[in-house]
Design a protein around this motif. Structure first.
Motif: not given
Length: 236
Positions: A105-107, A210, A213-214, A217-218
């Protein structure tokens, strides 16, 4: 063992990684060879050397070119004068078909990433109660990070659901995490979560991350790109 089938340091081959649980390319980064025979004069480097019974053992360290973790292989080969051969191969750590790898996870905030990874680690080692506790902590961390307030986790979930962000079904699922975590902490006689329960619970948390957050953000990133493209076109 024939020369063609002998492993060579530096070679690559596709095997199942016992860490990331995928079939991927691995590289032989180190190997050690030993042999035993009833003939004390046997020399494996001399093709004319004879033997009675020969046992060869290869110890090989394979690094996964994907996750970079190492799987250890022990290859045992036995050959007898009458031409009969036997071989056996074992890999360590032992393969676990139910093993989960953590998502990247990036965020997600670092403190939530840490407790999420701990929940997966506990699951992979069979510590299902500990994994349930970690999942409860991860859920509470997510709600707090999103600004959801309440005197306890029950109230936080209800307040979150009242905002219309979650359906009633998802709210019920989150309460399941709360029950699992609470009982795992306070009353060991009431709950003994199974492998499949914790597996699904981890996957549900991953989907929630997902979504919250993810994916958002995407979506924001794509919308910014579209806005810049439209502004650029309108300025021409």
């Amino acid at each position: 063992m024939s020369e063609e089938s002998r492993p060579e340091q530096g070679q690559e081959k596709s095997i199942r990684c016992h860490h990331c649980n995928t079939i991927t390319a691995h590289k032989n980064i180190f190997q050690h060879y030993t042999f035993t025979t009833a003939d004390e004069d046997y020399n494996p480097q001399n093709p004319d050397s004879t033997y009675q019974d020969l046992e060869e053992i290869f110890y090989i360290s394979w690094v996964c070119l994907g996750c970079k973790n190492v799987t250890f292989e022990v290859k045992n080969f036995m050959e007898f004068p009458d031409g009969i051969t036997r071989s056996n191969v074992n890999f360590y750590p032992e393969y676990n078909s139910n093993k989960k790898s953590t998502k990247n996870f990036k965020i997600l905030p670092s403190e939530i990433i840490s407790i999420y990874r701990e929940s997966v680690l506990c699951y992979n080692t069979g510590a299902y109660r500990a994994s349930a506790v970690c999942l409860r902590a991860a859920l509470e961390g997510i709600l707090s990070n999103k600004g959801i307030t309440g005197k306890d986790l029950y109230t936080k979930i209800e307040n979150f659901a009242s905002q219309g962000i979650l359906s009633n079904d998802i709210a019920k699922l989150l309460h399941t995490f709360r029950f699992m975590g609470n009982e795992a902490i306070h009353d060991l006689t009431k709950i003994n979560p199974s492998l499949i329960e914790i597996k699904y619970a981890i996957e549900a948390i991953e989907i929630m991350i997902d979504y919250m957050y993810e994916a958002q953000n995407e979506l924001k990133t794509k919308m910014r790109i579209l806005t810049r493209m439209r502004d650029s076109e309108s300025g021409e």
